[in-house]
Enzyme design. Structure first.
Site, PDB file in Angstrom:
ATOM      1  N   MET A   1      -0.681  10.045  -1.144  1.00 35.49           N
ATOM      2  CA  MET A   1      -0.793   8.930  -0.227  1.00 35.49           C
ATOM      3  C   MET A   1       0.565   8.240  -0.133  1.00 35.49           C
ATOM      4  SD  MET A   1      -3.103   5.454  -0.493  1.00 35.49           S
ATOM      5  CE  MET A   1      -2.797   5.184  -2.207  1.00 35.49           C
ATOM      6  N   PRO A   2       1.346   8.525   0.892  1.00 33.32           N
ATOM      7  CA  PRO A   2       2.626   7.850   1.068  1.00 33.32           C
ATOM      8  C   PRO A   2       2.436   6.354   1.326  1.00 33.32           C
ATOM      9  CG  PRO A   2       2.515   9.839   2.417  1.00 33.32           C
ATOM     10  CD  PRO A   2       1.145   9.581   1.885  1.00 33.32           C
ATOM     11  N   LEU A   3       3.292   5.568   0.702  1.00 36.72           N
ATOM     12  CA  LEU A   3       3.283   4.119   0.878  1.00 36.72           C
ATOM     13  C   LEU A   3       4.686   3.697   1.304  1.00 36.72           C
ATOM     14  CD1 LEU A   3       1.951   1.318   0.542  1.00 36.72           C
ATOM     15  CD2 LEU A   3       2.718   1.376  -1.832  1.00 36.72           C
ATOM     16  N   ARG A  40       0.168   4.681   4.303  1.00 38.95           N
ATOM     17  CA  ARG A  40       0.067   3.222   4.257  1.00 38.95           C
ATOM     18  C   ARG A  40       1.427   2.630   4.622  1.00 38.95           C
ATOM     19  NH1 ARG A  40      -4.383   5.317   3.651  1.00 38.95           N
ATOM     20  NH2 ARG A  40      -5.844   4.797   2.010  1.00 38.95           N
TER      21      ARG A  40
END
Length: 66
Positions: A1-3, A40
């Site tokens: 999940m890239p933030l 995100r």
């Protein structure tokens, strides 16, 4: 999940911020092959008084420019 966290000076329109979020999401999706739903983006808007370059706040720079 890239933030992805982005800091910008306040004052841009809601539409510009939505465009930034959409385009950054798309770039991360393309470059990492990450599912869009997992990306995100956190957008932090800072007052000009809280952003400085070379020891001078952007508020002061603007005041001196005018």
């Amino acid at each position: 999940m890239p933030l992805i966290q982005i800091n910008i000076i306040e004052g841009r329109s809601k539409e510009k911020k939505e465009q930034l979020i959409a385009e950054v999401t798309d770039a991360v999706h393309r470059s990492l092959d990450a599912p869009t739903e997992s990306i995100r983006v956190l957008l932090y808007e800072l007052p000009r008084e809280h952003w400085a370059v070379g020891g001078v706040s952007m508020a002061e720079r603007r005041k001196n420019r005018d």
